[in-house]
Design a protein around this motif. Structure first.
Motif: not given
Length: 270
Positions: A157-163, A202-205, A209-216, A221-224
């Motif tokens: 549950r800690i790793r899932a980040g749903e609570h 989860r964000a890193a996943a 690899r070597l991509g250029n993600p849309d950080l916003s 998407a990852t809970g920030y």
């Protein structure tokens, strides 16, 4: 007991995958990943915490790595390292003591309670690869131990980040303070820190690899809360801003690639 900070490696954020021979590992739920690498110099991105413990073979000696609370860089380059990362819910049982006693520590494995009392060196490895030997050591240790079913449940549950922390405490029938103490014992870190570490993984996943993600979008998407929140958390846990930290990320979580040109050999089990 002499405890040395594990600054020449710490832990490596690594991928999980099947064993090299294609068969299920005896440690399928015990060893999360196996890896080998050559350390780079201090100019490479820092090695972030992953919430796990592990065994490593460094310069002919086997060490146990406690849970990591901060990003590290290698002290020296060109050091050959082979290691296994132990599943989050098994760390305390393998160590034999509360994990907060070993925070940010590297300890000769023979100094752990219940382990062989003589130094375990490379020349005593069994046939097979060093990673096979380390996995066998962990399997043998675990075969004499048991884990409270609550531990893997709360770890998941800690790793899932749903609570939230309060919700996790309520689910567990504990007060927030009791949950905090249990997490220090079984995982070495408070639940809030473990959740931050897991969220960064989860964000890193999600980053190719070597991509250029849309950080916003990645942040949302990852809970920030927003991109600024992602930036702050990545700097604190990975030691770099996201654009730099995720530049060496693959789609199987962080892997720290050494600048020597040698690839990291991964043989993960999940």
């Amino acid at each position: 007991m002499e405890r040395t900070a594990a600054r020449n490696l710490g832990s490596v954020m690594i991928a999980s995958a099947p064993t090299g021979n294609g068969r299920p590992s005896l440690a399928a739920n015990l060893v999360e990943a196996r890896y080998s690498l050559t350390t780079g110099n201090r100019s490479v991105p820092a090695v972030p915490p992953d919430g796990l413990t592990g065994l490593v073979l460094i310069e002919g000696r086997i060490w146990w790595l406690g849970p990591q609370s901060r990003p590290w860089r290698p002290e020296r380059s060109g050091v050959e390292v082979v290691g296994v990362r132990i599943a989050m819910h098994w760390g305390q049982a393998i160590a034999g003591e509360p994990l907060n006693n070993f925070l940010d520590a590297r300890i000769a494995v023979e100094e752990l309670p219940g382990w062989p009392t003589e130094p375990i060196s490379e020349n005593r490895l069994l046939p097979g690869t060093p990673a096979d030997h380390l996995t066998a050591m962990v399997n043998d240790r675990a075969s004499h131990l048991a884990v409270d079913p609550w531990i893997p449940r709360i770890a998941g549950r800690i790793r899932a980040g749903e609570h939230s922390v309060a919700e996790l405490a309520d689910i567990s029938g504990l007060s927030v303070r009791q949950l905090h103490r249990r997490c220090l014992t079984y995982f070495g870190l408070p639940p809030s820190i473990l959740m931050r570490i897991s969220r960064l993984h989860r964000a890193a996943a999600r980053v190719p690899r070597l991509g250029n993600p849309d950080l916003s979008n990645l942040a949302v998407a990852t809970g920030y809360f927003d991109q600024s929140h992602l930036n702050r958390e990545t700097r604190q846990l990975a030691g770099e801003p996201p654009t730099k930290a995720f530049a060496v990320a693959s789609n199987v979580r962080f892997v720290q690639y050494p600048p020597s040109g040698r690839s990291v050999a991964l043989d993960s089990t999940r």
